[in-house]
Write a protein that holds these residues in place. Sequence first.
Motif, short mmCIF file in Angstrom:
data_model
loop_
_atom_site.label_atom_id
_atom_site.label_comp_id
_atom_site.label_asym_id
_atom_site.label_seq_id
_atom_site.Cartn_x
_atom_site.Cartn_y
_atom_site.Cartn_z
N SER A 149 0.81 -1.36 -0.02
CA SER A 149 0.02 -0.03 -0.15
C SER A 149 0.85 1.13 0.10
CB SER A 149 -0.86 0.13 1.28
OG SER A 149 -0.19 0.11 2.48
N LEU A 150 2.18 1.28 0.20
CA LEU A 150 3.01 2.20 0.38
C LEU A 150 3.95 2.65 -0.82
CD1 LEU A 150 4.72 1.67 3.72
CD2 LEU A 150 2.75 3.20 3.38
N ASN A 151 3.70 3.75 -1.46
CA ASN A 151 4.53 4.08 -2.64
C ASN A 151 5.42 5.39 -2.36
OD1 ASN A 151 3.74 2.23 -4.72
ND2 ASN A 151 1.46 2.90 -4.29
N GLY A 152 6.37 5.66 -3.25
CA GLY A 152 7.16 6.88 -3.28
C GLY A 152 7.40 6.99 -1.87
N PRO A 153 7.06 8.49 -1.39
CA PRO A 153 7.73 9.05 -0.14
C PRO A 153 7.35 8.19 0.97
CG PRO A 153 6.79 10.80 -1.65
CD PRO A 153 6.48 9.32 -2.28
N ASP A 154 6.41 7.62 1.19
CA ASP A 154 5.57 6.68 2.22
C ASP A 154 6.75 5.66 2.17
OD1 ASP A 154 3.68 8.57 2.99
OD2 ASP A 154 2.31 7.76 1.74
N MET A 155 7.15 4.86 1.29
CA MET A 155 7.90 3.80 1.46
C MET A 155 9.23 4.09 1.56
SD MET A 155 8.87 0.73 0.78
CE MET A 155 7.56 -0.18 -0.01
N GLU A 156 9.86 5.34 1.40
CA GLU A 156 11.09 5.84 1.81
C GLU A 156 11.03 6.21 3.33
OE1 GLU A 156 12.52 9.15 -0.59
OE2 GLU A 156 12.14 7.72 -2.64
N ALA A 157 10.22 6.88 3.63
CA ALA A 157 9.93 7.11 5.22
C ALA A 157 9.85 5.95 6.04
CB ALA A 157 8.75 7.94 5.29
N ASN A 158 9.37 4.92 5.68
CA ASN A 158 9.08 3.63 6.44
C ASN A 158 10.04 2.73 6.11
OD1 ASN A 158 6.53 4.01 8.06
ND2 ASN A 158 6.26 4.86 6.06
N TYR A 159 11.01 2.71 5.13
CA TYR A 159 11.74 1.61 4.68
C TYR A 159 12.70 0.95 5.67
CZ TYR A 159 14.55 -1.11 1.49
OH TYR A 159 15.35 -2.17 0.93
N GLU A 160 13.27 1.51 6.58
CA GLU A 160 14.18 0.88 7.44
C GLU A 160 13.28 0.03 8.56
OE1 GLU A 160 17.14 1.98 11.24
OE2 GLU A 160 16.48 3.75 10.01
N SER A 161 12.24 0.44 9.06
CA SER A 161 11.39 -0.45 9.89
C SER A 161 11.04 -1.62 8.94
CB SER A 161 10.10 0.18 10.53
OG SER A 161 9.20 0.63 9.69
N LEU A 162 10.50 -1.32 7.68
CA LEU A 162 10.16 -2.42 6.93
C LEU A 162 11.06 -3.44 6.46
CD1 LEU A 162 7.92 -0.32 4.53
CD2 LEU A 162 7.24 -1.70 6.09
N TYR A 163 12.17 -2.89 6.46
CA TYR A 163 13.36 -4.06 5.91
C TYR A 163 13.63 -4.94 7.11
CZ TYR A 163 18.02 -5.50 4.73
OH TYR A 163 19.04 -6.34 4.70
N LEU A 164 13.53 -4.15 8.38
CA LEU A 164 14.02 -5.16 9.64
C LEU A 164 12.92 -6.12 9.86
CD1 LEU A 164 15.07 -2.16 12.27
CD2 LEU A 164 16.50 -4.02 11.32
N THR A 165 11.64 -5.64 9.85
CA THR A 165 10.67 -6.81 9.72
C THR A 165 10.96 -7.99 8.88
OG1 THR A 165 9.01 -5.12 10.69
CG2 THR A 165 8.00 -6.88 9.63
N GLN A 166 11.06 -7.06 7.44
CA GLN A 166 11.22 -8.36 6.39
C GLN A 166 12.36 -9.35 6.98
OE1 GLN A 166 13.43 -6.86 3.19
NE2 GLN A 166 12.36 -8.00 1.55
N ARG A 167 13.70 -8.95 7.40
CA ARG A 167 14.60 -9.55 7.75
C ARG A 167 14.02 -10.72 8.84
NH1 ARG A 167 17.67 -10.75 3.93
NH2 ARG A 167 15.79 -9.62 2.83
N ARG A 168 13.38 -10.16 9.69
CA ARG A 168 12.96 -11.00 10.82
C ARG A 168 11.95 -11.97 10.59
NH1 ARG A 168 10.79 -7.01 15.57
NH2 ARG A 168 10.12 -5.86 13.62
N LEU A 169 10.97 -11.88 9.56
CA LEU A 169 10.04 -12.70 8.89
C LEU A 169 11.15 -13.92 8.30
CD1 LEU A 169 7.28 -10.39 7.81
CD2 LEU A 169 6.97 -12.30 9.39
N LEU A 170 12.03 -13.21 7.38
CA LEU A 170 12.71 -14.34 6.66
C LEU A 170 13.37 -15.41 7.44
CD1 LEU A 170 14.02 -12.13 3.57
CD2 LEU A 170 12.69 -13.91 3.44
#
Length: 508
Positions: free
Chosen positions: A302-323
Amino acid sequence: MAQVQLILSSNHRKRTGTRSRTGCRTCRTFSFNAPRLRRIKCDESPGQCNNCVSANWKCDGYDPYRLPQRAGLQDIGTRLGWTMTSDEHRCYSYFQYRSVANLAGFFDSPLWQHLALQMSRSDPAVFHAVIMLSAAHQESERHDMQISKRTRIGSPRYYFSLQQSMRAIALLNHRRNSQDPQLRQVLLLCCLLFILFDVLVAQYDSAFTHLHGGLRILKELEIQGKLESEVAPSIVAAFRRLDIQASLYDTRFPILSLEYGQRSPFKSFEAPTGGFTSLDQVREGLAVMFEAGIPFYARSWSLNGPDMEANYESLYLTQRRLLGGFAQFDLHFKSFYARIYHQLNEKEQMGADIVQLLYLGHTLSLETVLIRGPVLDELVPDFLALLQAHENKIDKLRSTSGLVMDHVIIAHMYLVATQCPDVDMRIRAIHLLRSWPHYEGLHSSNVMALMALNALRRDFPNEDKAISMLQTTEAEDQFLVDSLESIKAGAGEPTIPLLRMSELPSRP
């Protein structure tokens, strides 16, 4: 009009003798709900039944819609505690011997194989909701699981299913002030049957409304500490699965994962001591990963552009934990597969194979979910491995048709069909989706295949020759338009990017 008790006990016996298939609704209702009150057959007088007139009853008239006779359909419905019309009898047989097998899918299901059948034999509201779903299931299969607005017009089964839905609702409304401890469970099972009916007839806006209402009931019971005592775990599990799935369509979901208004913390996978020893444990472990992973996909998409950039660090950490959680699951599952697989029966082995497909698909989904723009070619071998694994199993998977409650192939073939850099592999994934027309909970293989085809045409405008073999009919385009308009009406701005209305084909 005299008051009639609507709550039936399982020891009510079915009246002997034959009742008219075209009797008035009043005679049928009273023979249904209180067989001791009336012992005469409806005389079917035009306009209104003379039996009702002489007894000073209001005659509710006759059903305007009747189901067509089906040659070769064996009338083998189980005897219930009340009289059924022959149409209801045939629909109940269909539900019992076909719909239940579909809904249970590739795993044992206490909900569909036991509880739903038991409650439909003892509660009239559940019975009518079951007949409603059965009629819609039959009609949907007649149209390759594609019921559009145009298809519904003039369909005897569709209008018959609407009649049954109104009877179920009337019976539930009559009991809304009842202190019956089983009422919440009856309401929730009927709600679940209505959700599945709405999905089959491409009325997603209504399906989301029913799902939201059912989940709110469960959430209230959970807060009150009454959930375990008032609702069977199998009903809760079914709603939880739909709740998670609905997060891909509507930002209101998931609801059951909320903790008093706040999102629950990330749940990591924890294997049982000694590893997996049963397929049920494996499924429970995978369900934990799904409950964390699928809402994460929905939020990320649901995130695109600026929203993705603003939340990328937390999203990346969650992605790593899920993997990391999936990697741990994979280690324990491979050990289970090597030790236990040969001891499983054929159905259980198929279930274990499906778990393996789901693991592959969810892992690839996680690896690609934060990518914006073209997917790297280095991931093509992973897409190929996922596609081939599904192709190798598709013949066995197609043994179950129509309406399946479990995740099986739709979400992951949609991933290949929309994200893979290789056009030929995307075409193969679309073929796979179209070769098995069915639903998996809220997901429609037809809707996903048609959306993927639109994305393919957009992403590869110079591949007309390769794509030409996937041409759609006017009926398919109409079905896609109706489905997506319904999703849009019920969910606002959908989560999945390709559900945007700009992706719709022109209305025929």
